[in-house]
Design an enzyme around this catalytic site. Structure first.
Site: not given
Length: 944
Positions: A196, A294
Site C-alpha cells: 500500500e 485486497e
C-alpha cells in the site's frame, strides 16, 4: 491428554479500585506480456486478461491468511483445506518482520515462525500463494510489521534512507520464499514488494521510484523470480507497468468500499459501490490482468468497538452477492479477499487500534469453524467462475440502467465473450431493500430474447445481485440462457451434471438449444415449452429440489440457494502434486452438509474426508469411479445405495462427543503479588539506567534523559519506570504525560502510595495528569513508580510521518518545586529486551510485569508455597495480582473442539463497574488482553 497451565495475569487497579481478574484451462495467445527486464522464468506469465500457470489460464481467486496469527503449524492445513473447499485457488499471506528480527541483525524463523510447514500445507491442499513480506505490511500489527528497534534510527521510514536496515530481513525472508517458488516446485506464484505504497507527506518524494526499485532489486537479489504485483491502497495507478523505474509487473489495488463502521451493520451508504474500476484499469494498466489484491472480506474492530459479530453482519453474504459480483463485472481475475481467515493477535502482535481477536468477521471464524452463511455464499460465487472459462477473456462493458433490463431501477453490466455473454444485474441504487420485478432482453445465438418467456417477470430482491448467462457451454451442450445462477457443472464419464440455484420467492427460466425432451426425475412441477429448437423450462423456487434429465445425458439439479450451500465441488487428488492446484483433471459434486475437505479414488473406491456437526445425508452426484464398489468417509466405510442414474447415497453418522471441561473457578489457584516494585525494600539495581541524554526519535526530548521504552530495547508489553529523588518536603504535585497507544493505561505510585491512574479508552493514545503528593519529609528517599501498558506500536501507512516511531513511555513530567534533573530514572520491560530469552514464543509475547520477568507465565512456575487465591477474589488496594492454575484436558480423538475463555463484566462495587485489565497466558503463550473500563468494555470477552 493435554496438560494445560493457565496463567491469568490480572493487571492493575485503576482509580484506586480493586483488581480482579477444471474447467479453466486455455492455452495462451500469441502475446504474453514479458517482465519489464526480460523473462526470469516461464511458468507464470500473463496477458491483459489473466495469469497463466504452466501455459494454462488461471483464475487466482484467493483468501488472505496470516500464519503468524495461528501459531500452531499443525492447524495450517486445516485452514488451507477449508479455503480449498470453497473453490479458491490461492492464498495471500503476510510475514511480520517484527516477529522475525526482534534484535537488529538477528533473523530467526524457526518453530512456530518457520515458513516451510506453511508452504508444505499449501502444496498438500493444492493452493497457490501470493507472498507479501513487506518489509512494511500494515496488517493491523504492531508497527505495521516494523520491529521496535527502528524507533532508534534517524532514517525516514519507507524511503531510501532506511533500506540498509531492511537488508537482513529482506535477504533472509526473500531466500526462504524463493525456495518455495513454483520454479522450485513450491506453491508461490506471485510476489508483492512493499505494501500500500500510496500516500505520503509533502516533504518526501512520492512516489519515490528510486526507493521502490531498490526494494524490488533487494528481492530479486534474494532469488525472487515470479512476477511482482502491487497493491495500491486505492486505484491511483502508482508504479503501474511500463511507467518507469520502480514499476511492477502486474498492477493491483485494494478496496474496502463499506469501510469499517461495524457499529452500524445495516448501513450501506449511498455511493459506496465502486463503478469506475474498469475505466481506471484501462487508463492505468491495460496490459495486465485486472487485479484486486485486497478486497474487503470483513473489518477490523477497535478497542471500544461494537464487536466482530457486528462486523460479520455488515460484511455478510449480501455484501458478497452485491460487491463481489460487482467486481466480477469489471473482469477481475486476480482477486484476494482480506481476510478469509483472520485469527488471533496473540502475544502483543497487534497494533494499538485492535484487541486480541482478529476474527475480522471473515468467512472462516477465529476458532476455524465455518458456520457463517458468507462462507457458503463465497463458495457459490467462486465455483461458478471456475467452470466459466470464457469469463477470463470476456470484455466488460459499462453498467447501464435499463439497457438490457426493462426498467431503469435495474443496472446491468454485460461481459462479452467470444460465444458466452455474462450479465451482472443489480439494483441501480445498490443499497435498495426493495424487491424489483424486471425482464431481461439480450442477444443470443437464437436471436434477441426477452427473459422470461414462460412467465411474466424475474425478481431481484433487496441487496442482491445476479449473473445471468447466454450461450453457455455445458460439456458440449449450449445452455442458450439461464436466469437462475450456475453453481457448477461437470462432465463425467457417463453423464453431465449442471447445478442451478435461486433465492426464495423467485421465478427462473433456462433454455437448452438443440433439445426437445426432458424427464422430471425428482421434485415439483416445472413449466416447459419447446420453441425454436430449444427446450425452455421455468419454475418457482422453493425448498423442494428438482432434478431434470435433459436430452440423453444432462442432469440438471435445480436448488434453493440455502440447499445449494450444502453442495461441494471437490477436486480429485492425483499422485503428481503439481496437478492438485487449479487445473483439476476431474472433480466430484457431492451433497454433504457442513464441510468436505478432500476426495480421492483408489481402485473402485471413493475416499472422502470432511467434518460433521450432525448426522447428514451424503449424495455423490458425480465423480465416483466407474463401477464404484464402496464409499469411505474419514476412513470409515459408508453403507450406500446407487440410483439408476449413478447417484450414490448414504448416511454419515455424527456421534456427539462425550467430554467435560474443568470449571475454572473450581480449580486450585495460587496467587502472588506482581507489583513488588512499590514495596519499601524493593531493589531496582539490576534495571537499566534511563540515562540517555539524547534520542534519535524524531519527537525529541522534553525530559533530561530519554524515558522512551524503545531507546532501551523495550518494544513490547508493559513498561515500568522508577524515578528516585531525595525529597525536600516542598514537593506537592507530580505532573506526568505518558504515551502507550490507543487503549493504553497507566498507574502511578509514590513509594507505596497510589497516586492515580489513567484507565484508558478506545481512542486515547496519550494522557497527562497532575497528581497530588502526600506530605514528604526533607531528606526522605522517595521513588516514583510508573506502570504503563504498551498496546503496540503505531502503524506507518503514510510515508513521511514515521508514526511507527511514536514513543512508548514518559513524554514529560514536572515535580513541583524541583528541577526535572532531581529525579534519576530506571526502566525495565520484557526480560532481556531485544535480547529476549523465549525464542520459542518470539520477541513480542511478554512484557515487563514482575511475574513475566520471573518466567512465571511459563509452564511449571514454583507456586507450591504461594498463597491460595482465585482471579475472582478481591485484593486489597491498587496493584497487580498474578494467578496460576493447571488442569488436564481429556478431549476425544477425532473431533475438532474449539475452546475459549469467557470474561464476564460482573465486577462491581457500590460505585459501579470496576476498572481493571487482565492478560491471559496458556502454556506460556499470551492469548488475550482484556480491558474492563469505560471505552474498553464488552470487547474481548471471548478469547479463543
Amino acid at each position: 491428554m493435554a496438560r494445560v497451565i493457565l496463567r491469568a495475569l490480572l493487571i492493575w487497579l485503576l482509580f484506586c479500585l480493586q483488581v480482579t481478574s477444471s474447467n479453466i484451462g486455455e492455452k495462451p495467445g500469441s502475446i504474453v506480456k514479458p517482465y519489464k527486464r526480460g523473462a526470469l522464468q516461464d511458468l507464470v506469465t500473463w496477458d491483459e486478461h489473466s495469469i497463466f500457470v504452466r501455459g494454462q489460464r488461471v483464475l487466482f481467486y484467493s483468501g488472505e491468511f496470516h500464519p503468524f496469527r495461528l501459531p500452531v503449524p499443525s492447524l495450517w492445513l486445516d485452514v488451507f483445506q477449508k479455503i480449498k473447499a470453497l473453490g479458491y485457488t490461492g492464498v495471500s499471506f503476510y510475514s511480520d518482520w517484527a516477529l522475525l528480527e526482534g534484535r537488529q541483525g538477528n533473523f530467526t524463523a524457526e518453530g512456530i515462525f518457520a515458513f516451510e510447514p506453511f508452504f508444505e500445507a499449501a502444496s498438500t491442499a493444492g493452493i497457490y500463494l501470493l507472498a507479501r513480506p513487506g518489509p512494511y505490511i500494515n496488517a493491523e500489527v504492531s508497527g505495521g510489521g516494523f520491529p521496535g528497534w527502528l524507533q532508534r534510527t534517524e532514517a525516514k521510514l519507507r524511503t531510501p534512507e532506511y533500506l540498509d536496515y531492511t537488508d537482513t530481513y529482506v535477504q533472509s525472508i526473500g531466500a526462504i520464499i524463493a525456495k518455495a517458488q513454483i520454479t522450485n516446485g513450491g506453491p508461490v506464484i506471485l510476489f508483492q514488494p512493499e505494501n500500500e505504497y500510496s500516500q505520503a507527506t509533502s516533504d518526501v518524494i512520492f512516489p519515490d521510484r528510486t526507493y521502490f526499485q531498490a526494494v524490488e532489486d533487494q528481492y530479486r537479489a534474494a532469488g525472487i523470480v515470479v512476477p511482482f504485483i502491487s497493491n495500491d491502497a486505492a486505484p491511483h495507478g502508482y508504479l503501474a507497468p511500463r511507467t518507469g523505474n520502480g514499476s511492477v509487473d502486474i498492477y493491483g489495488h485494494d478496496a474496502y468500499p463499506l469501510g469499517f463502521d461495524c457499529a452500524n451493520p445495516d448501513l450501506w451508504p449511498d455511493g459506496a459501490l465502486p463503478t469506475n474500476f474498469r475505466t481506471l484499469h484501462l487508463e492505468q494498466s491495460p496490459s495486465t490482468p485486472y487485479s484486486l489484491v485486497e478486497f474487503q472480506g470483513g473489518s477490523f474492530d477497535p478497542w471500544g468497538g461494537s464487536s466482530f459479530s457486528n462486523c460479520t453482519a455488515l460484511l455478510n453474504e449480501q455484501f458478497e452477492r452485491v460487491f463481489f459480483k460487482n467486481d466480477f463485472s469489471f473482469g477481475v481475475t486476480i482477486f484476494n479477499i482480506y481476510m478469509t481467515y483472520g485469527g488471533t493477535n496473540w502475544g502483543n502482535l497487534g497494533h494499538p487500534g485492535g484487541y486480541t481477536s482478529y476474527d475480522y468477521g471473515a468467512a472462516i471464524a477465529e476458532d476455524r469453524t465455518v458456520p457463517r452463511e458468507k462462507y457458503s455464499e463465497a463458495k457459490l460465487a467462486v465455483n461458478f467462475l471456475k467452470v466459466s472459462p470464457e469469463y477470463l477473456t470476456a470484455v466488460p462493458g459499462n453498467a447501464s440502467n435499463g439497457s438490457f433490463a426493462s426498467i431503469p431501477s435495474i443496472a446491468t453490466t454485460q461481459l462479452k465473450g467470444n460465444v458466452t455473454n455474462f450479465y451482472v444485474v443489480r439494483h441501480a441504487a445498490y443499497n435498495s431493500l426493495n424487491s424489483t420485478e424486471y425482464t431481461l432482453s439480450v442477444p443470443t445465438s437464437a436471436g434477441n430474447i426477452t427473459i422470461p418467456q414462460l412467465s411474466s417477470v424475474l425478481a431481484l430482491h433487496g441487496r442482491d445481485s445476479k449473473i445471468h448467462v447466454t450461450d453457455y457451454d455445458v460439456g458440449g451442450l449450449n445452455l442458450l440462457y439461464t436466469s437462475a445462477e450456475i453453481f457448477t457443472w461437470k462432465k463425467f464419464f457417463d453423464k453431465t451434471v449442471l447445478v442451478l440455484y435461486g433465492g426464495a420467492n423467485e421465478t427462473h427460466e433456462a433454455a437448452f438449444a438443440g433439445c426437445s425432451t426432458f424427464n422430471l426425475l425428482e421434485g415439483g412441477a416445472v413449466r416447459s415449452k419447446v420453441q425454436d429448437n430449444a427446450l425452455i423450462i421455468n419454475w418457482d423456487v422453493d425448498e423442494t429440489r428438482r432434478v431434470i434429465k435433459v436430452g440423453c445425458n444432462l442432469f440438471v439439479y435445480i436448488l434453493d440457494r440455502n440447499d445449494a450451500y450444502n453442495y461441494w465441488v471437490i477436486d480429485l487428488q492425483v499422485p503428481r502434486q503439481q496437478d492438485n492446484y487449479t487445473i483439476a483433471k476431474s472433480s466430484s459434486i457431492i451433497r454433504a452438509g457442513y464441510l468436505l475437505r478432500t476426495a480421492s479414488v483408489r481402485g473402485n473406491t471413493l475416499h472422502l474426508t470432511g467434518d460433521l456437526n450432525q448426522t447428514t445425508l451424503i449424495e455423490v452426484i458425480g465423480g465416483a469411479p466407474q463401477n464404484c464398489s464402496s464409499l469411505i468417509f474419514n476412513d470409515q466405510k459408508v453403507a450406500t445405495t446407487t440410483s439408476p442414474h449413478g447417484v450414490i447415497t448414504g448416511t454419515l453418522t455424527f456421534n456427539m462427543p462425550n467430554f467435560s471441561l474443568p470449571n475454572l473457578m473450581g480449580l486450585e489457584w495460587k496467587y502472588i503479588n506482581s507489583l513488588p516494585e512499590i514495596e519499601p525494600n524493593y531493589s531496582d539495581s539490576a534495571w537499566p539506567n534511563a540515562d540517555l541524554m539524547t534520542t534519535r526519535n524524531p519527537r525529541g526530548l522534553d525530559t533530561p534523559t530519554s524515558l522512551y521504552g524503545s531507546d532501551y530495547g523495550f518494544n513490547t508489553g508493559n513498561l515500568l519506570f522508577r524515578g528516585h529523588f531525595n525529597a525536600t518536603g516542598r514537593e506537592t504535585e507530580l505532573y506526568i504525560r505518558t504515551q502507550g497507544g490507543a487503549a493504553y493505561g497507566v498507574s502511578v505510585f509514590l513509594n507505596s502510595t497510589f497516586l492515580g491512574s489513567w484507565v484508558g479508552n478506545g481512542t486515547g493514545f496519550e494522557y497527562n495528569q497532575s497528581l497530588a503528593l502526600p506530605i514528604l519529609r526533607d531528606g526522605q528517599t522517595t521513588v516514583i513508580t510508573v506502570f504503563q501498558d504498551n498496546m503496540g506500536l503505531d502503524e506507518n501507512g503514510k510515508v513521511g510521518t514515521d508514526q511507527m516511531k511514536n514513543p512508548r513511555g514518559i513524554l514529560n513530567y514536572t515535580l513541583s518545586g524541583r528541577d526535572q534533573s532531581a529525579v534519576e530514572w530506571k526502566i525495565t520491560g520484557n526480560l532481556g529486551g531485544e535480547d529476549y530469552r523465549d525464542h520459542a514464543r518470539g520477541p513480542l509475547n511478554e512484557g515487563g510485569l514482575w511475574a513475566e520477568r520471573q518466567g512465571y507465565h511459563l509452564p511449571n512456575p514454583p507456586s507450591t508455597d504461594w498463597e491460595s487465591g482465585k482471579p475472582t477474589d478481591r485484593i486489597e488496594g491498587p496493584g497487580v495480582a498474578f494467578y496460576t492454575t493447571s488442569f488436564n484436558l481429556n478431549l476425544p480423538v477425532g473431533y475438532d473442539i474449539p475452546l475459549s475463555f469467557v470474561f464476564t463484566n460482573s465486577s462491581t462495587n457500590a460505585t459501579g463497574v470496576l476498572a481493571y485489565r487482565s492478560q491471559l497466558y496458556v502454556n506460556g503463550y499470551q492469548f488475550g488482553k482484556y480491558g474492563m473500563s469505560p471505552g474498553l468494555v464488552d470487547l474481548d470477552t471471548s478469547i479463543k
